[in-house]
Design a protein around this motif. Structure first.
Motif, PDB file in Angstrom:
ATOM      1  N   VAL A 106      -7.543  -8.164   3.749  1.00 54.81           N
ATOM      2  CA  VAL A 106      -8.324  -8.643   2.658  1.00 54.81           C
ATOM      3  C   VAL A 106      -7.453  -9.448   1.867  1.00 54.81           C
ATOM      4  O   VAL A 106      -6.353  -9.096   1.664  1.00 54.81           O
ATOM      5  N   ARG A 107      -7.870 -10.548   1.482  1.00 57.01           N
ATOM      6  CA  ARG A 107      -7.072 -11.803   0.678  1.00 57.01           C
ATOM      7  C   ARG A 107      -7.615 -12.113  -0.657  1.00 57.01           C
ATOM      8  O   ARG A 107      -7.207 -13.205  -1.139  1.00 57.01           O
ATOM      9  N   ALA A 108      -8.809 -11.425  -0.977  1.00 56.61           N
ATOM     10  CA  ALA A 108      -9.419 -11.780  -2.120  1.00 56.61           C
ATOM     11  C   ALA A 108     -10.059 -10.231  -2.622  1.00 56.61           C
ATOM     12  O   ALA A 108     -10.435  -9.733  -1.982  1.00 56.61           O
ATOM     13  N   TYR A 109      -9.559 -10.336  -4.046  1.00 59.67           N
ATOM     14  CA  TYR A 109     -10.425  -8.997  -4.603  1.00 59.67           C
ATOM     15  C   TYR A 109     -10.587  -9.224  -6.237  1.00 59.67           C
ATOM     16  O   TYR A 109     -10.088 -10.177  -6.891  1.00 59.67           O
ATOM     17  N   LEU A 110     -11.499  -8.451  -6.898  1.00 61.09           N
ATOM     18  CA  LEU A 110     -11.631  -8.414  -8.152  1.00 61.09           C
ATOM     19  C   LEU A 110     -10.849  -7.588  -8.594  1.00 61.09           C
ATOM     20  O   LEU A 110     -10.548  -6.385  -8.242  1.00 61.09           O
ATOM     21  N   THR A 111     -10.600  -7.614 -10.149  1.00 59.59           N
ATOM     22  CA  THR A 111      -9.671  -6.852 -10.885  1.00 59.59           C
ATOM     23  C   THR A 111     -10.028  -6.940 -12.363  1.00 59.59           C
ATOM     24  O   THR A 111     -10.353  -8.201 -12.889  1.00 59.59           O
ATOM     25  N   ALA A 112     -10.165  -5.852 -12.842  1.00 67.28           N
ATOM     26  CA  ALA A 112     -10.307  -5.547 -14.454  1.00 67.28           C
ATOM     27  C   ALA A 112      -9.190  -5.194 -14.947  1.00 67.28           C
ATOM     28  O   ALA A 112      -8.948  -4.520 -16.199  1.00 67.28           O
ATOM     29  N   GLN A 113      -8.029  -5.236 -14.234  1.00 67.12           N
ATOM     30  CA  GLN A 113      -6.686  -4.858 -14.872  1.00 67.12           C
ATOM     31  C   GLN A 113      -5.686  -6.005 -15.083  1.00 67.12           C
ATOM     32  O   GLN A 113      -6.175  -7.062 -14.512  1.00 67.12           O
ATOM     33  N   PRO A 114      -4.921  -6.011 -16.120  1.00 60.64           N
ATOM     34  CA  PRO A 114      -4.062  -7.244 -16.401  1.00 60.64           C
ATOM     35  C   PRO A 114      -2.964  -7.396 -15.475  1.00 60.64           C
ATOM     36  O   PRO A 114      -1.963  -7.429 -15.705  1.00 60.64           O
ATOM     37  N   THR A 115      -3.361  -7.611 -14.061  1.00 58.07           N
ATOM     38  CA  THR A 115      -2.392  -7.846 -13.079  1.00 58.07           C
ATOM     39  C   THR A 115      -2.611  -9.378 -12.329  1.00 58.07           C
ATOM     40  O   THR A 115      -3.850  -9.654 -12.616  1.00 58.07           O
ATOM     41  N   GLY A 116      -1.806  -9.766 -11.892  1.00 57.91           N
ATOM     42  CA  GLY A 116      -1.966 -11.155 -11.235  1.00 57.91           C
ATOM     43  C   GLY A 116      -2.187 -11.106  -9.692  1.00 57.91           C
ATOM     44  O   GLY A 116      -2.324  -9.758  -9.209  1.00 57.91           O
ATOM     45  N   ALA A 117      -2.172 -12.115  -8.978  1.00 60.92           N
ATOM     46  CA  ALA A 117      -2.457 -11.894  -7.634  1.00 60.92           C
ATOM     47  C   ALA A 117      -1.283 -11.092  -7.080  1.00 60.92           C
ATOM     48  O   ALA A 117      -0.019 -11.072  -7.545  1.00 60.92           O
TER      49      ALA A 117
END
Length: 444
Positions: A60-71
């Motif tokens: 996987v090279r793309a994901y959703l996140t609800a955490q304060p993290t970058g790529a």
């Protein structure tokens, strides 16, 4: 369905962190995610964010996140407030791209088999997508829409409910143009309270249909038939061998069952009549086939396409799988799930097997509420009337009409005296995982 990372962000109100990328579909399980899909970490009993590294390892090279993290590394993150809400928003965006029929299927029993039959029939004429297995909730439905190929012409989405209002939420995402209601039964009563609440919930699909849509209703079930006034869409009614065929639009006559438990019948529709021989096992599949025929015919599939699709359709796993062990024991594995209606249907199929001995190894039927004990006893007594022995696995509610064992090992031990030609049904709710019995018998 292909989306750019920026299109994902636009649909979800998110922010792209990293390079622009294309995604094709989405997944929520890092163990089954495929390269090219968008990983959606759901926060439930476990936090899906913890599995982002495993998803990246899977390609996987793309994901959703609800955490304060970058790529992370070469991957692109799309930051959102809530990943589950964002998945629903993506489902809406995918639905907006679809121009063909979106067919919703609901009911207390028969949803998945009807979905499987319908998808096979539609595929004779249209590029068709359908939910995997029983992905029928607020997560599975948008995943199905996102997983549809870009050139999809028809989508079948199964819709489950665990309370009044749930199907309405799914309809707000999927905007179905066709709705099928199979049956209303007293299942999940721990959640619904009573059967009338079940009927209200299932009818939310009918209410959601547009004026130019189509409702396919089971005329053999009075609660389903009574849903017709809840829609301004066209209504097609189906029934199995009705006394008054003029009161229904699609029906079956001349029903027979072969030695492999596959039903044959004459199909009658507004588009003509024809003989059908189902690949799916069990006489109860006739009603599901009629629902599929009505929805497909109402969506433009010709009669020969309906017959071809029904005759070739395969049903999802752990449903009426018929095998013979090396020692000659016939095993009918219907372990996917169970309620009183499906139990009686499976027992009827077992009773049709020409054998000197029939045994049903049954697990608990879950979520029956205050009626649980009576429903279990009723199934065991019905089996006894059919000449079927019952072995209940950690399910005391089956009562004195059954023999009782504590676990799967106990059931296998109780079956030690099976002989060639004997037949065994294995069935129970998902919590019982009764397929373990069928697996244990497979090498015997």
């Amino acid at each position: 369905m292909h989306f750019s990372a920026s299109a994902v962000a636009a649909a979800t109100g998110g922010t792209v962190i990293g390079a622009e990328r294309e995604i094709d579909g989405a997944g929520i399980d890092s163990r089954t995610i495929r390269p090219g899909q968008l990983f959606v970490p759901i926060v439930a009993d476990r936090d899906g964010h913890d599995f982002i590294p495993q998803a990246l390892d899977a390609g996987v090279r793309a994901y959703l996140t609800a955490q304060p993290t970058g790529a992370t590394g070469e991957a692109t993150a799309i930051a959102v407030d809530d990943t589950a809400v964002a998945l629903a928003d993506l489902g809406r965006a995918a639905r907006a791209r679809l121009t063909g029929a979106v067919i919703g299927v609901t009911g207390s029993v028969g949803k998945t088999s009807t979905k499987d039959l319908l998808a096979a029939v539609l595929s004779t004429t249209y590029v068709t997508a359908a939910n995997e297995r029983s992905f029928n909730n607020e997560l599975g439905l948008p995943l199905t829409l996102l997983g549809a190929p870009d050139d999809t012409e028809a989508v079948v989405v199964e819709m489950g409910a665990r309370g009044v209002g749930h199907i309405a939420v799914l309809c707000e995402i999927a905007h179905p143009t066709v709705g099928i209601v199979t049956r209303v039964e007293g299942v999940h009563l721990e959640l619904f309270g009573d059967i009338e609440a079940v009927a209200r919930a299932k009818g939310e699909l009918v209410e959601s249909l547009p004026d130019h849509g189509l409702a396919v209703l089971n005329a053999d079930d009075e609660r389903v038939a009574a849903m017709a006034p809840r829609t301004t869409a066209q209504v097609l009614r189906y029934a199995v061998d009705p006394v008054e065929p003029r009161d229904v639009d699609v029906y079956a006559t001349d029903i027979t069952l072969d030695d492999d438990l596959r039903a044959a019948f004459t199909l009658h529709t507004p588009w003509g009549s024809a003989p059908v021989h189902l690949a799916a096992r069990g006489e109860h599949q006739v009603g599901n086939a009629l629902a599929a025929a009505a929805a497909a015919g109402g969506s433009g599939v010709a009669l020969d396409g309906i017959v071809t699709g029904l005759s070739a359709a395969a049903i999802s796993g752990l449903r009426m799988e018929l095998t013979t062990t090396p020692s000659g024991v016939v095993v009918l594995n219907d372990a996917y799930n169970a309620n009183p209606t499906s139990m009686r249907a499976a027992l009827a199929a077992l009773a049709r097997i020409d054998t000197p001995r029939r045994v049903a190894v049954l697990g608990v039927m879950g979520e029956l509420g205050d009626n649980a004990a009576a429903e279990h006893r009723g199934v065991a007594e019905h089996a006894r009337d059919l000449g079927v022995e019952v072995i209940a696995v950690n399910a005391p509610d089956y009562g004195s009409a059954a023999s009782h064992v504590a676990d799967v090992d106990g059931a296998v031990t109780a079956l030690a005296d099976l002989a060639a030609g004997d037949a065994v049904l294995v069935k129970g709710s998902r919590v019982a995982a009764m397929e373990r019995v069928a697996t244990a018998l497979a090498d015997r």
